[in-house]
Enzyme design. Structure first.
Site, mmCIF file in Angstrom:
data_model
loop_
_atom_site.group_PDB
_atom_site.id
_atom_site.type_symbol
_atom_site.label_atom_id
_atom_site.label_comp_id
_atom_site.label_asym_id
_atom_site.label_seq_id
_atom_site.Cartn_x
_atom_site.Cartn_y
_atom_site.Cartn_z
ATOM 1 N N GLU A 36 97.036 28.656 53.069
ATOM 2 C CA GLU A 36 96.703 30.067 52.932
ATOM 3 C C GLU A 36 95.563 30.479 53.853
ATOM 4 O O GLU A 36 94.565 29.788 53.991
ATOM 5 C CB GLU A 36 96.333 30.395 51.483
ATOM 6 C CG GLU A 36 97.452 30.151 50.481
ATOM 7 C CD GLU A 36 98.659 31.052 50.701
ATOM 8 O OE1 GLU A 36 98.530 32.066 51.425
ATOM 9 O OE2 GLU A 36 99.735 30.750 50.149
ATOM 10 N N ARG A 74 102.051 39.662 37.786
ATOM 11 C CA ARG A 74 103.450 40.007 37.457
ATOM 12 C C ARG A 74 103.833 39.491 36.075
ATOM 13 O O ARG A 74 104.655 40.093 35.378
ATOM 14 C CB ARG A 74 104.385 39.433 38.517
ATOM 15 C CG ARG A 74 105.846 39.778 38.314
ATOM 16 C CD ARG A 74 106.705 39.249 39.443
ATOM 17 N NE ARG A 74 106.619 37.801 39.565
ATOM 18 C CZ ARG A 74 107.342 36.935 38.827
ATOM 19 N NH1 ARG A 74 108.179 37.391 37.903
ATOM 20 N NH2 ARG A 74 107.233 35.645 39.005
ATOM 21 N N CYS A 109 96.584 32.145 41.410
ATOM 22 C CA CYS A 109 96.292 31.401 42.642
ATOM 23 C C CYS A 109 95.337 32.197 43.534
ATOM 24 O O CYS A 109 94.301 31.689 43.968
ATOM 25 C CB CYS A 109 97.579 31.083 43.394
ATOM 26 S SG CYS A 109 98.593 29.806 42.609
ATOM 27 N N HIS A 132 99.590 26.274 48.997
ATOM 28 C CA HIS A 132 100.727 26.396 48.086
ATOM 29 C C HIS A 132 101.783 25.352 48.458
ATOM 30 O O HIS A 132 102.036 25.107 49.643
ATOM 31 C CB HIS A 132 101.361 27.788 48.185
ATOM 32 C CG HIS A 132 100.791 28.772 47.230
ATOM 33 N ND1 HIS A 132 100.105 29.909 47.623
ATOM 34 C CD2 HIS A 132 100.798 28.800 45.870
ATOM 35 C CE1 HIS A 132 99.730 30.597 46.548
ATOM 36 N NE2 HIS A 132 100.140 29.948 45.479
#
Length: 218
Positions: A83, A93, A146, A170
């Site tokens: 990342e 979500r 995350c 990830h």
């Protein structure tokens, strides 16, 4: 007598109804390994707003590592994604493991809009690829725990003067997860572990990142 230097590698516990999290399974196999004179110390993280940040800060204070790497899982990934950036927003979500579901809330009120990883992300990707591990630079860590943890970690490291480097990776699901999710990609645990070893090796070897493209068209 010289004290061995430490690398903190933390991974998340299972969430979202999954019985396992490849991040936690992978870091278990890294604990105690030595790379270039550094010892890897691993710790688990709760998938919980706030508590995840508190946990990583406590681990940093406990271990005083030279480098901090956090690992999380991502559905649909075919490769290991290093990342680039964490953004100052929570927009979950799904609920976290304690039922929290913030929507459009800042992680740190008044904090910067974003923090860049202080790891050599392109060197890490290049070293993994050279070692036969599918890898890429990712330009979004999402808006769930995350990213929440990634931002909180980088905020804490910035407040202490960036005397240590940190970032986030990830990883794909494990095959045992993919068999329950038709059409979803996965990666073998031993491949993930090797990829993380190569990423850490590159992070130690490169204080500055290499100048190669890692962007996308859209």
């Amino acid at each position: 007598m010289n004290t061995i230097k430490k690398i903190l590698v933390a991974g998340f516990e299972p969430f979202g109804g999954e019985p396992v999290n490849p991040a936690l399974e992978a870091i278990k196999l890294l604990n105690g390994r030595q790379i270039d004179g550094f010892e890897i110390i691993t710790r688990s993280l709760p998938v919980v707003k706030g508590s995840s940040i508190t946990s990583i800060i406590n681990y940093v204070e406990e271990l005083d590592p030279e480098l901090v790497l956090v690992v999380g899982q991502s559905l649909g990934y075919v490769d290991i994604a290093v990342e680039r950036v964490a953004i100052n927003i929570d927009d979950f979500r799904i609920k976290d493991n304690e039922g929290n579901q913030p929507i459009d809330e800042p992680i740190v009120i008044g904090g910067p809009d974003a923090y860049w990883s202080t790891l050599p992300i392109k060197a890490m990707v290049g070293h993994m690829r050279a070692g036969g591990i599918p890898a890429r630079v990712s330009n979004t860590a999402g808006t769930f725990v995350c990213n929440h943890l990634f931002y909180g970690l980088m905020h804490a490291l910035a407040r202490e003067g960036n005397k240590r480097r940190g970032g986030f990776i990830h990883i794909p699901y494990l095959p045992e997860q993919a068999v329950r999710l038709a059409g979803q990609p996965s990666m073998a645990l031993e491949t993930i572990v090797r990829g993380l070893e190569l990423a850490i090796d590159a992070a130690l070897a490169n204080k500055q990142d290499i100048k190669v493209t890692g962007g996308t068209l859209c």
